[in-house]
Design an enzyme around this catalytic site. Structure first.
Site, PDB file in Angstrom:
ATOM      1  N   PHE A  24       0.844  -1.183   0.000  1.00 46.67           N
ATOM      2  CA  PHE A  24       0.000   0.000   0.000  1.00 46.67           C
ATOM      3  C   PHE A  24       0.888   1.245   0.000  1.00 46.67           C
ATOM      4  O   PHE A  24       2.112   1.140   0.098  1.00 46.67           O
ATOM      5  CB  PHE A  24      -0.912   0.017   1.230  1.00 46.67           C
ATOM      6  CG  PHE A  24      -1.851  -1.144   1.311  1.00 46.67           C
ATOM      7  CD1 PHE A  24      -2.793  -1.358   0.328  1.00 46.67           C
ATOM      8  CD2 PHE A  24      -1.782  -2.024   2.372  1.00 46.67           C
ATOM      9  CE1 PHE A  24      -3.660  -2.437   0.388  1.00 46.67           C
ATOM     10  CE2 PHE A  24      -2.648  -3.107   2.457  1.00 46.67           C
ATOM     11  CZ  PHE A  24      -3.589  -3.310   1.454  1.00 46.67           C
ATOM     12  N   GLU A  47      -1.654  12.238   7.608  1.00 49.86           N
ATOM     13  CA  GLU A  47      -1.235  11.110   6.790  1.00 49.86           C
ATOM     14  C   GLU A  47      -2.483  10.420   6.236  1.00 49.86           C
ATOM     15  O   GLU A  47      -3.493  10.278   6.943  1.00 49.86           O
ATOM     16  CB  GLU A  47      -0.415  10.101   7.602  1.00 49.86           C
ATOM     17  CG  GLU A  47       0.980  10.583   7.973  1.00 49.86           C
ATOM     18  CD  GLU A  47       0.975  11.588   9.105  1.00 49.86           C
ATOM     19  OE1 GLU A  47       0.152  11.415  10.031  1.00 49.86           O
ATOM     20  OE2 GLU A  47       1.771  12.548   9.061  1.00 49.86           O
ATOM     21  N   ALA A  92     -15.183  -9.744  -2.281  1.00 50.78           N
ATOM     22  CA  ALA A  92     -14.796  -8.351  -2.518  1.00 50.78           C
ATOM     23  C   ALA A  92     -13.473  -8.307  -3.264  1.00 50.78           C
ATOM     24  O   ALA A  92     -12.734  -9.291  -3.302  1.00 50.78           O
ATOM     25  CB  ALA A  92     -14.683  -7.596  -1.193  1.00 50.78           C
ATOM     26  N   MET A  94     -10.443  -5.240  -5.288  1.00 46.03           N
ATOM     27  CA  MET A  94     -10.083  -3.893  -5.709  1.00 46.03           C
ATOM     28  C   MET A  94     -10.471  -3.676  -7.170  1.00 46.03           C
ATOM     29  O   MET A  94     -10.376  -4.587  -7.997  1.00 46.03           O
ATOM     30  CB  MET A  94      -8.579  -3.663  -5.546  1.00 46.03           C
ATOM     31  CG  MET A  94      -8.056  -3.918  -4.139  1.00 46.03           C
ATOM     32  SD  MET A  94      -8.874  -2.912  -2.878  1.00 46.03           S
ATOM     33  CE  MET A  94      -8.356  -1.258  -3.377  1.00 46.03           C
ATOM     34  N   PRO A 130     -12.773   7.676   6.369  1.00 42.81           N
ATOM     35  CA  PRO A 130     -12.237   8.860   5.700  1.00 42.81           C
ATOM     36  C   PRO A 130     -11.316   9.711   6.554  1.00 42.81           C
ATOM     37  O   PRO A 130     -10.658  10.616   6.036  1.00 42.81           O
ATOM     38  CB  PRO A 130     -13.503   9.628   5.295  1.00 42.81           C
ATOM     39  CG  PRO A 130     -14.549   9.169   6.256  1.00 42.81           C
ATOM     40  CD  PRO A 130     -14.243   7.728   6.518  1.00 42.81           C
ATOM     41  N   GLY A 131     -11.230   9.421   7.845  1.00 45.97           N
ATOM     42  CA  GLY A 131     -10.261  10.135   8.671  1.00 45.97           C
ATOM     43  C   GLY A 131      -8.835   9.732   8.390  1.00 45.97           C
ATOM     44  O   GLY A 131      -7.897  10.440   8.773  1.00 45.97           O
ATOM     45  N   GLU A 159      -1.624 -14.361  -5.722  1.00 48.19           N
ATOM     46  CA  GLU A 159      -1.999 -13.286  -4.809  1.00 48.19           C
ATOM     47  C   GLU A 159      -2.069 -13.769  -3.359  1.00 48.19           C
ATOM     48  O   GLU A 159      -2.576 -13.060  -2.484  1.00 48.19           O
ATOM     49  CB  GLU A 159      -3.349 -12.690  -5.232  1.00 48.19           C
ATOM     50  CG  GLU A 159      -3.286 -11.957  -6.569  1.00 48.19           C
ATOM     51  CD  GLU A 159      -4.584 -11.256  -6.925  1.00 48.19           C
ATOM     52  OE1 GLU A 159      -5.519 -11.268  -6.092  1.00 48.19           O
ATOM     53  OE2 GLU A 159      -4.659 -10.685  -8.028  1.00 48.19           O
TER      54      GLU A 159
END
Length: 208
Positions: A24, A47, A92, A94, A130-131, A159
């Site tokens: 990431f 950040e 789920a 990406m 979202p923080g 993966e």
């Protein structure tokens, strides 16, 4: 109708720096923002965990009243010693450039569960946290034929995916939700939506 007080133009990004790039990415921003008194804040830093967008799908057969759940290891859950790091989740994945959301859902259902989706309904688009992260999830309902599902272990070796697929009854899934055995946000949101919409789906897809 609720509307945000301010928008993108009410934030000034002074600088943006990538401080970590691995599986990431982590960015450090220096910002100024409009405040509710009409003035501007001083410069401050935050950040942001840059994750990208994802899709999730609640796989449900309204004719047999069964759901398809996946179970897999999640390293973030290691930090809670009272819970297992193996989580019961929705299928789920990406999103990738050039793919529609619907095609991502169909691809992930095949890769993670060997499952074909008969019909799709978009439920929500929501921020994960979202923080601290930019990730948004588009959540879908996927109608499946549970008689065509083969339970077992799925996923892509390259993966490092090791995903157990199982069919559970609606009653069992809601009991697991109530008892805390299902405790991740996507699954909680999806199952609570199903509690509100199960009757409609059973009526719409009842055998003829």
């Amino acid at each position: 109708m609720l509307k945000p007080t301010y928008h993108q133009t009410d934030v000034e990004i002074v600088s943006r720096q990538t401080v970590f790039q691995g599986f990431f990415k982590l960015e450090k921003l220096r910002l100024k923002q409009k405040q509710f008194d009409g003035g501007w804040s001083g410069e401050f830093s935050r950040e942001v965990f840059v994750r990208g967008d994802a899709v999730g799908v609640l796989l449900f057969d309204p004719r047999t009243d069964q759901l398809l759940l996946v179970e897999q290891f999640r390293p973030g859950a290691l930090y809670d010693q009272s819970q297992s790091p193996w989580q019961f989740e929705m299928v789920a994945g990406m999103t990738e450039a050039g793919e529609s959301l619907e095609s991502v859902v169909q691809r992930e259902a095949q890769e993670e569960a060997g499952c074909t989706i008969e019909a799709l309904e978009h439920l929500f688009k929501y921020w994960v946290s979202p923080g601290g992260t930019d990730e948004q999830i588009d959540l879908f309902l996927g109608i499946i034929d549970s008689t065509q599902v083969t339970e077992g272990v799925y996923g892509l070796d390259h993966e490092q995916e090791d995903i157990r697929v199982q069919l559970v009854s609606y009653t069992e899934a809601i009991a697991a939700l109530s008892e805390g055995a299902i405790n991740n946000a996507m699954a909680i949101i999806a199952l609570q939506w199903l509690q509100l919409n199960r009757g409609r789906l059973q009526q719409k897809f009842k055998p003829t």
